[in-house]
Design a protein around this motif. Structure first.
Motif, PDB file in Angstrom:
ATOM      1  N   ALA A  32       1.008  -1.298  -0.064  1.00  0.00           N
ATOM      2  CA  ALA A  32      -0.031  -0.176  -0.057  1.00  0.00           C
ATOM      3  C   ALA A  32       0.796   1.217  -0.057  1.00  0.00           C
ATOM      4  N   GLY A  33       1.800   1.114   0.788  1.00  0.00           N
ATOM      5  CA  GLY A  33       2.904   2.415   0.731  1.00  0.00           C
ATOM      6  C   GLY A  33       3.610   2.712  -0.559  1.00  0.00           C
ATOM      7  N   GLY A  34       3.819   1.702  -1.150  1.00  0.00           N
ATOM      8  CA  GLY A  34       4.487   1.695  -2.411  1.00  0.00           C
ATOM      9  C   GLY A  34       3.521   2.252  -3.618  1.00  0.00           C
ATOM     10  N   PHE A  35       2.173   1.904  -3.550  1.00  0.00           N
ATOM     11  CA  PHE A  35       1.347   2.192  -4.520  1.00  0.00           C
ATOM     12  C   PHE A  35       0.974   3.575  -4.380  1.00  0.00           C
ATOM     13  N   ALA A  36       0.848   4.006  -2.686  1.00  0.00           N
ATOM     14  CA  ALA A  36       0.609   5.443  -2.651  1.00  0.00           C
ATOM     15  C   ALA A  36       1.826   6.391  -3.125  1.00  0.00           C
ATOM     16  N   ILE A  37       2.811   5.923  -3.013  1.00  0.00           N
ATOM     17  CA  ILE A  37       3.948   6.619  -3.424  1.00  0.00           C
ATOM     18  C   ILE A  37       3.748   7.019  -4.954  1.00  0.00           C
ATOM     19  N   GLY A  38       3.366   5.711  -5.608  1.00  0.00           N
ATOM     20  CA  GLY A  38       3.076   5.951  -7.035  1.00  0.00           C
ATOM     21  C   GLY A  38       2.173   6.800  -7.513  1.00  0.00           C
ATOM     22  N   VAL A  39       0.966   6.938  -6.872  1.00  0.00           N
ATOM     23  CA  VAL A  39      -0.037   7.840  -6.861  1.00  0.00           C
ATOM     24  C   VAL A  39       0.351   9.118  -6.713  1.00  0.00           C
ATOM     25  N   PHE A  40       1.130   9.346  -5.493  1.00  0.00           N
ATOM     26  CA  PHE A  40       1.772  10.771  -5.223  1.00  0.00           C
ATOM     27  C   PHE A  40       2.261  11.241  -6.458  1.00  0.00           C
ATOM     28  N   ILE A  41       3.355  10.423  -7.091  1.00  0.00           N
ATOM     29  CA  ILE A  41       4.126  10.938  -8.119  1.00  0.00           C
ATOM     30  C   ILE A  41       3.385  10.953  -9.276  1.00  0.00           C
ATOM     31  N   GLY A  42       2.425  10.039  -9.525  1.00  0.00           N
ATOM     32  CA  GLY A  42       1.709  10.084 -10.568  1.00  0.00           C
ATOM     33  C   GLY A  42       0.743  11.458 -10.939  1.00  0.00           C
ATOM     34  N   ALA A  54       9.314   7.196  -8.763  1.00  0.00           N
ATOM     35  CA  ALA A  54       8.346   6.302  -7.707  1.00  0.00           C
ATOM     36  C   ALA A  54       9.244   5.152  -7.179  1.00  0.00           C
ATOM     37  N   PRO A  55       9.861   4.242  -7.965  1.00  0.00           N
ATOM     38  CA  PRO A  55      10.701   3.089  -7.638  1.00  0.00           C
ATOM     39  C   PRO A  55      11.894   3.597  -6.819  1.00  0.00           C
ATOM     40  N   PHE A  56      12.487   4.713  -6.878  1.00  0.00           N
ATOM     41  CA  PHE A  56      13.438   5.265  -6.408  1.00  0.00           C
ATOM     42  C   PHE A  56      13.139   5.545  -5.011  1.00  0.00           C
ATOM     43  N   LEU A  57      12.024   6.512  -4.784  1.00  0.00           N
ATOM     44  CA  LEU A  57      11.564   6.891  -3.455  1.00  0.00           C
ATOM     45  C   LEU A  57      10.989   5.689  -2.648  1.00  0.00           C
ATOM     46  N   ALA A  58      10.343   4.655  -3.363  1.00  0.00           N
ATOM     47  CA  ALA A  58       9.990   3.287  -2.746  1.00  0.00           C
ATOM     48  C   ALA A  58      11.063   2.703  -2.121  1.00  0.00           C
ATOM     49  N   THR A  59      12.359   2.567  -2.843  1.00  0.00           N
ATOM     50  CA  THR A  59      13.505   1.999  -2.306  1.00  0.00           C
ATOM     51  C   THR A  59      13.804   2.581  -1.067  1.00  0.00           C
ATOM     52  N   ILE A  60      14.239   3.984  -1.333  1.00  0.00           N
ATOM     53  CA  ILE A  60      14.583   4.773   0.142  1.00  0.00           C
ATOM     54  C   ILE A  60      13.613   4.650   1.065  1.00  0.00           C
ATOM     55  N   LEU A  61      12.310   4.668   0.970  1.00  0.00           N
ATOM     56  CA  LEU A  61      11.240   4.583   2.137  1.00  0.00           C
ATOM     57  C   LEU A  61      11.043   3.033   2.435  1.00  0.00           C
ATOM     58  N   LYS A  62      11.749   2.089   1.447  1.00  0.00           N
ATOM     59  CA  LYS A  62      11.316   0.695   1.912  1.00  0.00           C
ATOM     60  C   LYS A  62      10.161   0.354   1.727  1.00  0.00           C
ATOM     61  N   ARG A  63       9.598   0.596   0.771  1.00  0.00           N
ATOM     62  CA  ARG A  63       8.259   0.436   0.293  1.00  0.00           C
ATOM     63  C   ARG A  63       8.242  -0.697  -0.942  1.00  0.00           C
ATOM     64  N   ASN A  64       7.103  -1.193  -1.682  1.00  0.00           N
ATOM     65  CA  ASN A  64       7.220  -2.074  -2.589  1.00  0.00           C
ATOM     66  C   ASN A  64       7.226  -1.213  -4.058  1.00  0.00           C
ATOM     67  N   ARG A  65       8.445  -1.552  -4.837  1.00  0.00           N
ATOM     68  CA  ARG A  65       8.716  -0.851  -5.729  1.00  0.00           C
ATOM     69  C   ARG A  65       7.804  -1.336  -6.873  1.00  0.00           C
ATOM     70  N   VAL A  66       7.453  -2.430  -7.114  1.00  0.00           N
ATOM     71  CA  VAL A  66       6.341  -2.812  -8.335  1.00  0.00           C
ATOM     72  C   VAL A  66       5.062  -1.945  -7.966  1.00  0.00           C
ATOM     73  N   ALA A  67       4.933  -1.873  -6.898  1.00  0.00           N
ATOM     74  CA  ALA A  67       3.443  -1.405  -6.451  1.00  0.00           C
ATOM     75  C   ALA A  67       3.591   0.152  -6.875  1.00  0.00           C
ATOM     76  N   SER A  68       4.923   0.716  -6.552  1.00  0.00           N
ATOM     77  CA  SER A  68       4.782   2.285  -6.861  1.00  0.00           C
ATOM     78  C   SER A  68       4.714   2.424  -8.158  1.00  0.00           C
ATOM     79  N   ILE A  69       5.424   1.545  -9.051  1.00  0.00           N
ATOM     80  CA  ILE A  69       5.116   1.880 -10.584  1.00  0.00           C
ATOM     81  C   ILE A  69       3.678   1.627 -11.036  1.00  0.00           C
ATOM     82  N   LEU A  70       3.028   0.421 -10.304  1.00  0.00           N
ATOM     83  CA  LEU A  70       1.698   0.253 -10.751  1.00  0.00           C
ATOM     84  C   LEU A  70       0.855   1.574 -10.191  1.00  0.00           C
TER      85      LEU A  70
END
Length: 162
Positions: A32-42, A54-70
């Protein structure tokens, strides 16, 4: 050039990405955190760099990178005009400029005027609010979906063992 059936069927495309999110192997919070990061960036105006950021921020914040892209795919050719219109309308309303038809304003204005204070300031105010609300709602929604999916999967696995 042939088009795949997936490109021509938005419902099928949505279902595919929905299932990809649910089937990710991670904790519900990280997905959910990764997805929310992606939504924010999107949603926030970060053209062309969202899929990298999005995946860069997800990595830094230790969230799911694939979810951030989605999550970045929330902004697409189908949703963009709606999000832009809502953001602009919200911004104009909050600035006390009354309600205006954003599509009419865009049609009547030149591109140079779009970057002036009459369009860009209301848009930035509106998109900031839309982004904050969209990010929070997407986190909550995806968290609930993943928890339910993982719980059902665990119950089904447990049921099959007995």
């Amino acid at each position: 050039m042939k088009y795949s059936k997936l490109q021509c069927q938005p419902k099928r495309w949505i279902k595919l990405h929905y299932l990809k999110i649910l089937r990710l192997k991670d904790t519900p919070e990280k997905i959910a955190g990764g997805f929310a990061i992606g939504v924010f960036i999107g949603l926030f105006p970060t053209p062309w760099i969202g899929l990298i950021l999005a995946p860069f921020l997800a990595t830094i914040l230790k969230r799911n990178r694939v979810a951030s892209i989605l999550g970045t795919l929330v902004m697409n050719p189908f949703t963009s005009p709606f999000v832009y219109a809502v953001s602009y309308t919200l911004g104009v309303f909050l600035l006390g400029q009354g309600l205006q038809n954003p599509f009419l304003v865009m049609k009547q204005s030149s591109v140079i005027e779009w970057f002036g204070k009459d369009v860009i300031v209301p848009y930035l105010i509106g998109i900031t609010i839309v982004t904050i609300i969209g990010t929070a709602l997407s986190y909550w929604f995806i968290l609930r979906l993943v928890i339910i999916y993982q719980k059902r999967k665990l119950e089904k696995l447990h049921h099959n063992k007995t």
